[in-house]
Motif scaffolding. Structure first.
Motif, PDB file in Angstrom:
ATOM      1  N   ARG A  52     -54.272 -13.923  14.830  1.00 48.91           N
ATOM      2  CA  ARG A  52     -52.848 -13.557  14.822  1.00 48.91           C
ATOM      3  C   ARG A  52     -52.615 -12.296  13.994  1.00 48.91           C
ATOM      4  NH1 ARG A  52     -48.237 -17.708  15.655  1.00 48.91           N
ATOM      5  NH2 ARG A  52     -48.620 -17.943  17.855  1.00 48.91           N
ATOM      6  N   PHE A  53     -53.290 -12.221  12.826  1.00 46.35           N
ATOM      7  CA  PHE A  53     -53.118 -11.046  11.978  1.00 46.35           C
ATOM      8  C   PHE A  53     -53.601  -9.794  12.697  1.00 46.35           C
ATOM      9  CE2 PHE A  53     -54.789  -7.990   8.905  1.00 46.35           C
ATOM     10  CZ  PHE A  53     -53.596  -7.631   8.313  1.00 46.35           C
ATOM     11  N   ASN A  54     -54.728  -9.890  13.388  1.00 43.91           N
ATOM     12  CA  ASN A  54     -55.238  -8.716  14.117  1.00 43.91           C
ATOM     13  C   ASN A  54     -54.283  -8.305  15.227  1.00 43.91           C
ATOM     14  OD1 ASN A  54     -57.497  -8.530  12.491  1.00 43.91           O
ATOM     15  ND2 ASN A  54     -58.729  -9.829  13.827  1.00 43.91           N
ATOM     16  N   ASP A  55     -53.692  -9.268  15.910  1.00 45.19           N
ATOM     17  CA  ASP A  55     -52.691  -8.961  16.940  1.00 45.19           C
ATOM     18  C   ASP A  55     -51.494  -8.240  16.319  1.00 45.19           C
ATOM     19  OD1 ASP A  55     -54.292 -10.229  18.780  1.00 45.19           O
ATOM     20  OD2 ASP A  55     -53.058 -12.057  18.901  1.00 45.19           O
ATOM     21  N   LEU A  56     -51.033  -8.754  15.189  1.00 46.02           N
ATOM     22  CA  LEU A  56     -49.892  -8.152  14.496  1.00 46.02           C
ATOM     23  C   LEU A  56     -50.233  -6.744  14.026  1.00 46.02           C
ATOM     24  CD1 LEU A  56     -47.024  -8.903  13.067  1.00 46.02           C
ATOM     25  CD2 LEU A  56     -48.438  -8.906  11.048  1.00 46.02           C
ATOM     26  N   ALA A  57     -51.425  -6.569  13.442  1.00 40.81           N
ATOM     27  CA  ALA A  57     -51.837  -5.260  12.931  1.00 40.81           C
ATOM     28  C   ALA A  57     -51.891  -4.236  14.057  1.00 40.81           C
ATOM     29  CB  ALA A  57     -53.187  -5.370  12.229  1.00 40.81           C
ATOM     30  N   ALA A  58     -52.409  -4.637  15.207  1.00 36.33           N
ATOM     31  CA  ALA A  58     -52.485  -3.718  16.343  1.00 36.33           C
ATOM     32  C   ALA A  58     -51.098  -3.412  16.895  1.00 36.33           C
ATOM     33  CB  ALA A  58     -53.366  -4.322  17.432  1.00 36.33           C
ATOM     34  N   GLU A  59     -50.252  -4.425  16.993  1.00 35.75           N
ATOM     35  CA  GLU A  59     -48.918  -4.249  17.559  1.00 35.75           C
ATOM     36  C   GLU A  59     -48.038  -3.362  16.683  1.00 35.75           C
ATOM     37  OE1 GLU A  59     -45.090  -7.074  18.267  1.00 35.75           O
ATOM     38  OE2 GLU A  59     -47.023  -7.869  18.874  1.00 35.75           O
ATOM     39  N   VAL A  60     -48.066  -3.621  15.372  1.00 36.40           N
ATOM     40  CA  VAL A  60     -47.190  -2.904  14.449  1.00 36.40           C
ATOM     41  C   VAL A  60     -47.815  -1.576  14.017  1.00 36.40           C
ATOM     42  CG1 VAL A  60     -46.052  -3.071  12.198  1.00 36.40           C
ATOM     43  CG2 VAL A  60     -46.145  -5.042  13.675  1.00 36.40           C
ATOM     44  N   GLY A  61     -49.124  -1.492  14.090  1.00 30.37           N
ATOM     45  CA  GLY A  61     -49.805  -0.280  13.658  1.00 30.37           C
ATOM     46  C   GLY A  61     -49.986  -0.244  12.147  1.00 30.37           C
ATOM     47  N   LEU A  62     -50.484  -1.332  11.584  1.00 25.73           N
ATOM     48  CA  LEU A  62     -50.700  -1.388  10.138  1.00 25.73           C
ATOM     49  C   LEU A  62     -51.825  -0.441   9.755  1.00 25.73           C
ATOM     50  CD1 LEU A  62     -50.529  -5.231   9.402  1.00 25.73           C
ATOM     51  CD2 LEU A  62     -48.756  -3.526   9.074  1.00 25.73           C
ATOM     52  N   PRO A  63     -51.688   0.230   8.610  1.00 21.67           N
ATOM     53  CA  PRO A  63     -52.752   1.134   8.173  1.00 21.67           C
ATOM     54  C   PRO A  63     -54.038   0.359   7.860  1.00 21.67           C
ATOM     55  CG  PRO A  63     -50.862   1.193   6.662  1.00 21.67           C
ATOM     56  CD  PRO A  63     -50.542   0.229   7.739  1.00 21.67           C
ATOM     57  N   GLN A  96     -45.149   0.860   4.123  1.00 18.29           N
ATOM     58  CA  GLN A  96     -44.998   0.360   5.484  1.00 18.29           C
ATOM     59  C   GLN A  96     -43.569  -0.115   5.706  1.00 18.29           C
ATOM     60  OE1 GLN A  96     -47.437   0.341   7.761  1.00 18.29           O
ATOM     61  NE2 GLN A  96     -46.150  -0.614   9.292  1.00 18.29           N
ATOM     62  N   ASP A  97     -43.045   0.091   6.902  1.00 21.43           N
ATOM     63  CA  ASP A  97     -41.737  -0.453   7.249  1.00 21.43           C
ATOM     64  C   ASP A  97     -41.908  -1.953   7.512  1.00 21.43           C
ATOM     65  OD1 ASP A  97     -39.131  -0.878   8.046  1.00 21.43           O
ATOM     66  OD2 ASP A  97     -39.428  -0.031  10.051  1.00 21.43           O
ATOM     67  N   PRO A  98     -41.273  -2.820   6.705  1.00 23.35           N
ATOM     68  CA  PRO A  98     -41.507  -4.259   6.853  1.00 23.35           C
ATOM     69  C   PRO A  98     -40.767  -4.906   8.022  1.00 23.35           C
ATOM     70  CG  PRO A  98     -39.967  -3.882   5.076  1.00 23.35           C
ATOM     71  CD  PRO A  98     -40.425  -2.525   5.555  1.00 23.35           C
ATOM     72  N   GLU A  99     -39.774  -4.247   8.571  1.00 24.53           N
ATOM     73  CA  GLU A  99     -38.954  -4.885   9.612  1.00 24.53           C
ATOM     74  C   GLU A  99     -39.726  -5.255  10.874  1.00 24.53           C
ATOM     75  OE1 GLU A  99     -35.996  -6.350   9.329  1.00 24.53           O
ATOM     76  OE2 GLU A  99     -36.397  -5.802   7.253  1.00 24.53           O
ATOM     77  N   PRO A 100     -40.584  -4.377  11.421  1.00 23.20           N
ATOM     78  CA  PRO A 100     -41.344  -4.817  12.606  1.00 23.20           C
ATOM     79  C   PRO A 100     -42.228  -6.029  12.322  1.00 23.20           C
ATOM     80  CG  PRO A 100     -41.545  -2.444  12.308  1.00 23.20           C
ATOM     81  CD  PRO A 100     -40.833  -2.971  11.116  1.00 23.20           C
ATOM     82  N   ILE A 101     -42.771  -6.095  11.122  1.00 20.67           N
ATOM     83  CA  ILE A 101     -43.615  -7.236  10.749  1.00 20.67           C
ATOM     84  C   ILE A 101     -42.768  -8.500  10.707  1.00 20.67           C
ATOM     85  CG2 ILE A 101     -45.055  -8.209   8.922  1.00 20.67           C
ATOM     86  CD1 ILE A 101     -45.723  -5.285   8.136  1.00 20.67           C
ATOM     87  N   ARG A 102     -41.611  -8.411  10.056  1.00 13.48           N
ATOM     88  CA  ARG A 102     -40.729  -9.579   9.958  1.00 13.48           C
ATOM     89  C   ARG A 102     -40.259 -10.046  11.332  1.00 13.48           C
ATOM     90  NH1 ARG A 102     -38.101  -6.885   5.068  1.00 13.48           N
ATOM     91  NH2 ARG A 102     -39.117  -7.932   3.331  1.00 13.48           N
ATOM     92  N   ARG A 103     -39.906  -9.081  12.189  1.00 15.08           N
ATOM     93  CA  ARG A 103     -39.448  -9.447  13.535  1.00 15.08           C
ATOM     94  C   ARG A 103     -40.542 -10.193  14.295  1.00 15.08           C
ATOM     95  NH1 ARG A 103     -36.979  -4.301  13.590  1.00 15.08           N
ATOM     96  NH2 ARG A 103     -38.732  -3.449  14.739  1.00 15.08           N
ATOM     97  N   ARG A 104     -41.778  -9.708  14.189  1.00 12.49           N
ATOM     98  CA  ARG A 104     -42.881 -10.351  14.903  1.00 12.49           C
ATOM     99  C   ARG A 104     -43.139 -11.754  14.356  1.00 12.49           C
ATOM    100  NH1 ARG A 104     -44.459 -11.456  19.421  1.00 12.49           N
ATOM    101  NH2 ARG A 104     -46.661 -11.685  19.682  1.00 12.49           N
ATOM    102  N   LEU A 105     -43.128 -11.895  13.039  1.00 13.41           N
ATOM    103  CA  LEU A 105     -43.331 -13.204  12.424  1.00 13.41           C
ATOM    104  C   LEU A 105     -42.210 -14.167  12.824  1.00 13.41           C
ATOM    105  CD1 LEU A 105     -44.527 -12.161   8.860  1.00 13.41           C
ATOM    106  CD2 LEU A 105     -45.914 -13.160  10.681  1.00 13.41           C
ATOM    107  N   ASP A 106     -40.970 -13.658  12.870  1.00 10.49           N
ATOM    108  CA  ASP A 106     -39.839 -14.490  13.297  1.00 10.49           C
ATOM    109  C   ASP A 106     -39.979 -14.920  14.753  1.00 10.49           C
ATOM    110  OD1 ASP A 106     -38.681 -14.385  10.793  1.00 10.49           O
ATOM    111  OD2 ASP A 106     -37.249 -12.797  11.324  1.00 10.49           O
ATOM    112  N   SER A 107     -40.429 -13.993  15.606  1.00 12.28           N
ATOM    113  CA  SER A 107     -40.583 -14.360  17.018  1.00 12.28           C
ATOM    114  C   SER A 107     -41.663 -15.419  17.181  1.00 12.28           C
ATOM    115  CB  SER A 107     -40.897 -13.128  17.870  1.00 12.28           C
ATOM    116  OG  SER A 107     -42.211 -12.674  17.640  1.00 12.28           O
ATOM    117  N   TRP A 108     -42.737 -15.349  16.384  1.00 15.90           N
ATOM    118  CA  TRP A 108     -43.754 -16.388  16.439  1.00 15.90           C
ATOM    119  C   TRP A 108     -43.189 -17.713  15.965  1.00 15.90           C
ATOM    120  CZ3 TRP A 108     -48.128 -12.994  14.078  1.00 15.90           C
ATOM    121  CH2 TRP A 108     -48.774 -12.303  15.100  1.00 15.90           C
TER     122      TRP A 108
END
Length: 185
Positions: A52-63, A96-108
């Motif tokens: 899940r973390f790898n999916d999130l990192a790829a989707e959001v573009g985490l450094p 990092q902008d935390p909002e895309p991360i929060r949105r993805r976690l909320d959708s999960w």
């Protein structure tokens, strides 16, 4: 009677415009709250399973530095070391902008709630099929492609298992059949 120096100084908020809240920097307390919130978000990322973390990192573009720091935090068991690593993750999260991360976690999280509701609905249908004689007709009306003879056989076997108190093999099979029917597969 007012003193002369009070006459010359304007009272706060009386006829003068206070500095706009946007122009003043956030208070130190607010900065600390924001940093702790980012650190908490980092802890949530560490708690995610690797896929899940790898999916999130790829989707959001985490450094890459943040991805490496989260992976390293998973391997740290010493309390002090883990705390320092979490602070480092919090520091990296500031960039990092935390909002895309929060949105993805909320959708999960919402997806989990939807899955749970679907499971409960399937369980209600199963119990209804076992308790009510006309429930199979209601199920067939809702799902026209229902294989009635198979479902009738599963219900009869599940009822028989319940009455005997034996292992719930047919009950589980009935649940799986309802789940397949619900998923549209």
């Amino acid at each position: 009677m007012p003193r002369p120096d009070e006459l010359q100084r304007p009272r706060p908020g009386a006829g003068t415009e206070a500095a706009a809240p946007e122009s003043s920097p956030p208070s130190k307390s607010q900065q600390k709250r924001d940093m702790h919130a980012l650190q908490d978000l980092g802890e949530t990322l560490v708690a995610l399973d690797a896929r899940r973390f790898n999916d999130l990192a790829a989707e959001v573009g985490l450094p890459e530095r943040l991805v490496d720091a989260v992976a390293a935090a998973r391997g740290i068991t010493a309390w002090g070391g883990r705390k320092r690593q979490m602070q480092y993750i919090g520091k990296l999260m500031r960039e990092q902008d935390p909002e895309p991360i929060r949105r993805r976690l909320d959708s999960w999280a919402q997806g989990h709630d939807i899955d749970t509701a679907r499971q409960h609905a399937i369980e209600r249908w199963r119990e209804r099929l076992l308790a009510e004689p006309g429930a199979l007709d209601a199920l067939a009306a809702e799902y026209p492609r229902l294989d009635r003879p198979r479902m009738r056989s599963l219900v009869a076997r599940a009822q028989e298992e319940r009455n005997r108190g034996s292992a719930p093999h047919a009950l589980r099979e009935l649940f799986r059949a309802l789940k397949t029917l619900d998923s549209g597969a």
